[in-house]
Design a protein around this motif. Sequence first.
Motif: not given
Length: 645
Positions: A306-308, A327-331
Motif C-alpha cells: 500500500p505504500l508503493l 521504505l526501510a530508510m524511512n523506517d
Amino acid sequence: MNYMLWLSAGLFLVALFTSKNRTRTRKSALIGAGTIFIYMLLSAFYIISNYFTGEGINDAVIFHLRYGLEGSGFGDYYLIIGIGFGLLIASLALSIFYYRLVKNDVFEHHQKLKYALSLSALALSLVFHPTVRFLGESALKAIGIENPLSLQYRFSDYYQDPVLTPLSEEHPNLVYIFAESFEETYFDETLFPSLVTDLRAIREQSITFTQIKQALGTSWTIAGMTAVQCGIPLVTPSANAHSPQGNSMSKMSTFYSGAVCMSDMLHKEGYKLIYRSGSPLEFAGVDKLYRTHHFDDIKGIKELKPLLTHSSYQTPWGLYDDTLLGLAMNDFKKLSKSKQKFAMFLSTMDTHHPYGHVSKSCKTQKYQDGSNSMLNAVACSDELIAKFIKQIGESPYGKNTIIVVASDHLAMHNMAIETLMKGERRNQLMIIDPRSSSAQTVDKAGTTLDIGATLLPFLGYKATLGLGRDLLGEEESLEASLDAFDKILSAWSKELSRFWEFPKIEQELVLDTTKNNLKIGKTLYKFPILLRLSENLEVSPFFEVKLKFFETAKLFGYLHDYHANDAFLWVDKCSRLSALEPESNVSAKGKYCYALGKLGAEISLENLNAPKKLSLEVLNQTLTLPYEDEKALIRRENLMKIEEK
C-alpha cells in the motif's frame, strides 16, 4: 552432478539390459516396468533438487516440502517445472516401452549368470543412488537409531544456554541486512573483476570476516536467519513416536518456540525489533520465526505494497531492493527519532537465484557485457546496499547505529554458479561500527551460527548463544575445533528437533470453529489436523501441505499407517471422516468434524457446529480403550475408500 548418480545410472543400465533374460511372464515384465518408473522418479527428484540447491537433496528440500512453497517465486522456475513434468512423462513412456518390448519375449532356458548379474546390478544401483541414500539416512533418524557421533560428542557439552551480560551502558541501534545469496566469493577479483566496488570501499572502514563457512541446516534463507538469531541450525522434526512430524509446518503457530534467540534477549533489554522483507512473510514460516521470538513490527510485500507508488513494480519473489531499502530508510529515520533502542533486520531479494533481478534505479544496469543476469543483479545490489549504508552514516543517527551486511546463505544454482564453484565458497559478513577508526580483517574460521554471539558485543553485551562462539574472542568456533562438524550436527538432529517444543496436553483441548484452529495451551494449529496422542498425552501433529503444482497425501494417508492401538484426534472435512465410520450419525455436509479414538477401538465422531472442548478425562479414557487388530484392518479399508472418493 553427483558422481554417485552416474554410477547408479550405469549399474541400472546393466540391470536393464540383462533383465530381459529373466523376464518370462507378463507379471515379471510389469514388475520391471514399475521398477524403471520408480527409478526414473527418484532420479528426476534428485536432478530437480540439485538444480535448486546445487547440493542434490538436502535439508532445504525436505524443509520446503514439509513447510510448503506458498509465496515462492514460481515465475522464475517455469522452465525447470516444465522439465520436471517432461521427466515424469518420459519415465512413464520408458516403463510402457519396456513392458511392451519384453512381455512376449519368453525364454525357455533360465540363464543363472545373467539373472545374478541383473539382480546384483539393480540392487547396487539403488544402494548407490543419492536419493535412496538420503531417504535411508532419514529413515534411520526417524526410527530413533542413535548416531555414534551423538554419543562421542554430547550436544549438552557444546550447546551454551543463551545468556546476555551487559559490558557497558552504551547500547547502539542495529541495522542488519540479510543480502540474499550475496556471498563472499563475489568479492574475489580473480573470478569477478570489478563486480563489487561500492561495498569494497566500505570495507576499508569495517570489520570483515572472510572465513564464514556454511554449516549443515543453514543453507537456505529461513535456516540462515535461524542460525544468526538462535545460534542453532534448522532441523525439521522427523516422523516417529518419539519425535513429532512436521510434514506441513506452515499450519503451526510457532517456530522453534523452545529456543532462546538473540532477539528474545534484546527484547528483554528494551530493544524494539523490526523486520522488513520484499517477499511474502508466510514463505517458509518467516513470519512465525520473528513473531515467536519477540519482533514487534514485521512487514513483507503484503504489508508494504500500500505504500508503493507503482504496485506492479515487483519481481516473482517480491519487491525490488530499491523499493525495500527506500521504505526501510524511512523506517530508520522514524525509529531513530523516537530515541528508543531498536534492531532492524532487512532481507533483500534482487540477487535471488536463478536469474537475479535488477532494480530500475541502479546507475549500472549491466556487468561487463550484461550477458549474465545474476551478475548484473549483484552489481546493482552492491550499489544499492552501499548507498543505503552511506545514507545511514550521513544521517544524524549514524554514529549510534551498528550496520551488518551478511549473506543469508551461499548462492544456490544460478547463472553464475560455474564461476562461483571455482572459488573458496564463504558467506559474507561485514560489521560497520562508527566508533571504530580502522578496518579489520578476521580470518578466523566460523559459520553463520557464530554471527549472533560475535555481533552482540558491538551492542554492548557479552553473550553465549547456542552453538555460536564470538569470533573476536579467544574461544575457537565449533567449526574450527571439531572435525567433521556437519556430521556432528546431523548426529544432533534429535536434540535440535526438541526446540520445536511440540506441546503436551496438560489442560482441556479446544477446537475453535470460529477461527478453524485447535488450541493446546498457548499453541495453535490450523484445521485440518491429525494428532497422535502418546501415553502421557504428548502430541505428534500431522498436517496437509498444498503446493501450487501438486499436492501431498491427505491426513487419512498418515492415519492409515497408525498402529491399531495408537490414540488419535483427527479434525477434517466431515465428508472424509464420515467414511471412517459409515454408520455414524454425523452430517457429511458439515464443514468440519472430529474423530477421537483408535483405529482398533471405539471412535467418537461428531460434527463441529460450535466450539468444542475435550477434557483431560476424555483424552485419558481414549488412551485406555481396548483394541482389536481386525477392527483396525476394516478401518484402514474405509480410509482407502476416502482416497477413492
